[in-house]
Design an enzyme around this catalytic site. Structure first.
Site, PDB file in Angstrom:
ATOM      1  N   PHE A 243       0.824  -1.202   0.000  1.00 45.97           N
ATOM      2  CA  PHE A 243       0.000   0.000   0.000  1.00 45.97           C
ATOM      3  C   PHE A 243       0.860   1.254   0.000  1.00 45.97           C
ATOM      4  CE2 PHE A 243      -2.567  -3.237   2.073  1.00 45.97           C
ATOM      5  CZ  PHE A 243      -3.815  -3.070   1.487  1.00 45.97           C
ATOM      6  N   ASP A 244       0.438   2.246  -0.750  1.00 43.85           N
ATOM      7  CA  ASP A 244       0.956   3.595  -0.542  1.00 43.85           C
ATOM      8  C   ASP A 244       0.317   4.124   0.737  1.00 43.85           C
ATOM      9  OD1 ASP A 244       2.140   6.165  -1.149  1.00 43.85           O
ATOM     10  OD2 ASP A 244       0.118   6.797  -1.715  1.00 43.85           O
ATOM     11  N   LYS A 245       0.953   5.059   1.391  1.00 45.05           N
ATOM     12  CA  LYS A 245       0.386   5.593   2.641  1.00 45.05           C
ATOM     13  C   LYS A 245      -0.547   6.772   2.389  1.00 45.05           C
ATOM     14  CE  LYS A 245       2.618   8.405   5.353  1.00 45.05           C
ATOM     15  NZ  LYS A 245       1.668   9.547   5.525  1.00 45.05           N
ATOM     16  N   THR A 246       0.025   7.862   1.891  1.00 47.55           N
ATOM     17  CA  THR A 246      -0.732   9.098   1.781  1.00 47.55           C
ATOM     18  C   THR A 246      -1.820   8.991   0.719  1.00 47.55           C
ATOM     19  OG1 THR A 246       1.250  10.332   2.394  1.00 47.55           O
ATOM     20  CG2 THR A 246      -0.571  11.581   1.439  1.00 47.55           C
TER      21      THR A 246
END
Length: 681
Positions: A367-370
């Site tokens: 997953f990307d965070k932002t």
């Protein structure tokens, strides 16, 4: 046994415009308008079947078959009634049975003859031979019953296989044909929606659908976006907000500036994705197709051997009818169409159905965070100037440089500057370096806003350890020429559904969940700790994310989830790319395998659940279809199966496959009901 079979009779994987089967099929927009990957000349497929491009022809052909089935069925039933009630009218009963058999068999025999004229042998010939054998025996009632049930099966196949095209027709109906265009004086004139151009202004009244994508210029309203996002609750819209073709304006009149028209609209992209999904093929179907060319000759050889040893034509007729593998052929496409329809209803658009099968085997997520695990709506929580620089001066410089950027930090800075009433200065020579920061000339001086490492590379003295590191803030630095002006701290909020989504994925068999972010170590560590992430990487550039994904792929099948813009390289690197919040985003739709038209993370777990459930249904269908076909063959060879029972069971097995697949259509209803159990609040 019908032209529907042709869609599954060849392996149409294309390389450089040529089919793997050796035929060269030119395509318009990637697929024929009929959904078959065949070149059309004057409305006719080179495969020989008459697939007109006009939208109503497929429906007309299906209705024509229904008429044949009704007329022939009535004549066949009439022959039984005459035979039972008026025994002396035996000749009339025979004529009625003959006419009924002829009417019912005609569409099937014509199709089989066309195949033979082209020198091809498909499954149609099995059915035609069975009917002709019954006619030769002068058993007209048996021929009629066989033809009736097989014609009904063809109708069911045609209606089922065209499910995605019917979905497209339903989508097309969402967009009105006309629109009210406003001239320079504000006067309305009704024009065709196809005549609208980018920059035109149109007026949409309450209750009307938006004909194109646009941006609200004046007015406020509530918009139902369920056709695009799958969310049941309407969204409030005002000046500056985007609206999308096919969504419904509910409460207020709004004037909209057109931003996209035709196939460039979000709805147009959705239609393209549905067509691509319908035209694509799973590996299971390609395996069946590869051996389909050997199937019919083998069946004919076994039928001849059966007749040679038994001299029982009834056994041969039953064998030919039962050997037509409609149930096997429909096993995968019916389930896939149902799964794609269920996903589309939830705002999950699968660009290739091969990705649906792949999703069922995913064991790891990155997953990307932002903007993915977090809301992505950063807010400024601290302004710290250096050497007498006031917070206002620091904010003005940062806002001036960031005003041309769409990065979340830039939006947060601009929002605070607006609330503080600060007007940014003019900036020239603006430049943005992905994952590092932005720069521009303000008052002739080069100013930068970005990460500490980038500042150090430019020779600006920045502390080795970011301030307030323990507090979990994201920090960017602001400099002017060679002087550090200070730093700005941001904080993001974890999405409320992130924890539930990760828990659901683990229950579905996902063994490894990781997070990559360009943010600082302390921020990434805090998010990973709260969500029980297995592994995380901080300070990642786009190429670093790709490298991390490639490493995970060595031991897992990996799905990458991101916003589809900054994460496009990582999305492309994963086995499966899932773009979040792809509504209106060209980059998101193009870079990912699956596009989610909403930011609800629970759709990801629903995608995996739907993929696994569809594979179970496909396996059930294939198992049942093969048991029916091969079991029926054995019963026919030993003389237990009669031709009429073979036809009845043939149609019944097809219905069972269709109804079993239809269970997938309602998958995910509990998700939308759970979101808003009482409807609109």
């Amino acid at each position: 046994m019908s032209d529907t079979h042709l869609k599954y009779a060849h392996d149409h994987e294309h390389e450089n415009g040529a089919c793997a089967c050796g035929h060269h099929h030119e395509h318009e927009n990637g697929a024929c308008v009929c959904g078959h990957d065949h070149e059309h000349e004057d409305g006719t497929c080179i495969c020989g079947h008459d697939h007109k491009a006009e939208g109503g022809v497929g429906h007309d052909r299906s209705m024509g078959r229904v008429c044949f089935a009704l007329a022939g069925g009535l004549l066949t039933v009439n022959s039984f009634l005459l035979q039972k009630l008026l025994p002396e009218q035996q000749f009339a009963a025979s004529i009625s049975a003959l006419l009924g058999a002829f009417v019912l068999a005609l569409p099937i025999i014509i199709t089989a003859c066309k195949d033979l004229i082209r020198g091809k042998v498909y499954m149609n010939e099995l059915v035609a031979l069975a009917i002709l054998a019954a006619l030769v025996k002068a058993d007209f009632q048996t021929a009629g019953i066989i033809a009736f049930f097989l014609l009904v099966t063809i109708i069911l196949e045609t209606r089922t296989a065209s499910g995605a095209r019917r979905s497209i027709e339903a989508l097309i109906k969402l967009t009105p044909d006309t629109a009210r265009r406003l001239d320079a004086d504000g006067r309305e004139s009704e024009v065709q929606a196809s005549a609208l151009r980018i920059g035109d202004r149109i007026r949409i009244r309450p209750g009307e659908n938006f004909p194109v994508d646009g941006c609200i210029a004046t007015g406020e309203s509530t918009v139902n976006q369920a056709s695009i996002t799958g969310e049941s609750v309407p969204v409030e819209k005002g000046p500056g907000d985007d609206v999308f073709a096919g969504t419904q304006n509910l409460t207020g009149a709004v004037d909209v500036t057109v931003t996209k028209v035709g196939g460039d609209t979000t709805l147009g992209k959705v239609k393209d994705m549905i067509m691509q999904a319908e035209a694509s093929r799973t590996p299971v179907v390609r395996i069946i197709d590869r051996y389909a060319g050997y199937y019919t000759p083998t069946v004919l050889m076994v039928a001849w051997i059966t007749w040679w040893f038994s001299r029982d034509m009834n056994s041969v007729i039953a064998f030919l009818v039962i050997a037509c593998p409609c149930a096997v052929v429909l096993a995968t496409p019916t389930a896939v169409v149902a799964a794609v329809a269920a996903a589309a209803r939830l705002g999950i658009f699968i660009k290739n159905i091969g990705h649906l099968e792949l999703a069922s085997r995913i064991t790891a997520f990155v997953f990307d965070k932002t903007g993915t695990l977090t809301d992505g709506l950063l807010s400024v929580v601290k302004l710290q100037g250096t050497d007498g620089v006031t917070p206002a001066e620091l904010l003005r410089c940062a806002a001036s440089v960031e005003k041309f950027s769409n990065h979340p930090t830039a939006l947060a800075i601009m929002k605070l500057a607006g609330e503080a009433g600060l007007e940014p200065d003019e900036v020239t020579n603006f430049a943005e370096v992905h994952g590092r920061g932005v720069s521009g000339a303000v008052g002739g001086k080069l100013c930068r806003v970005g990460r500490g490492n980038w500042m150090r590379e430019a020779g600006i003295a920045v502390p080795e350890r970011d301030p307030e590191e323990a507090s979990g803030m994201s920090v960017v630095y602001v400099s002017c020429e060679e002087k550090l002006l200070g730093w700005i701290g941001f904080r993001d909020k974890i999405r409320k559904e992130s924890e539930v989504m990760l828990s659901d994925l683990r229950k579905l068999g996902v063994r490894y969940c990781a997070m990559v972010t360009g943010d600082r170590q302390s921020v990434a560590e805090e998010v990973a700790s709260k969500l029980s992430i297995d592994e995380f990487r901080s300070g990642c550039l786009p190429e670093t994310k790709v490298e991390f994904v490639e490493n995970v792929k060595r031991t897992h099948r990996v799905a990458v989830v991101g916003d589809g813009v900054n994460d496009a390289p990582a999305l492309a690197a994963g086995d499966l790319g899932i773009a979040m919040g792809a509504i209106g985003s060209d980059i998101a739709v193009n870079s990912a395998s699956v596009a989610l038209m909403t930011n609800d993370l629970r759709r990801i777990a629903m995608l995996i659940y739907l993929a696994k459930k569809s594979q179970v249904v496909i396996n059930q269908n294939l198992l049942f279809g093969m048991l029916f076909v091969f079991g029926g063959m054995i019963l026919s060879i030993v003389g237990v199966m009669t031709p009429i029972w073979a036809a009845v069971l043939h149609a019944g097995s097809t219905l069972i496959i269709i109804f079993n697949s239809a269970r997938l259509v309602r998958t995910g209803e509990e998700l939308t009901l759970a979101e808003h159990p009482a409807g609109r609040q």
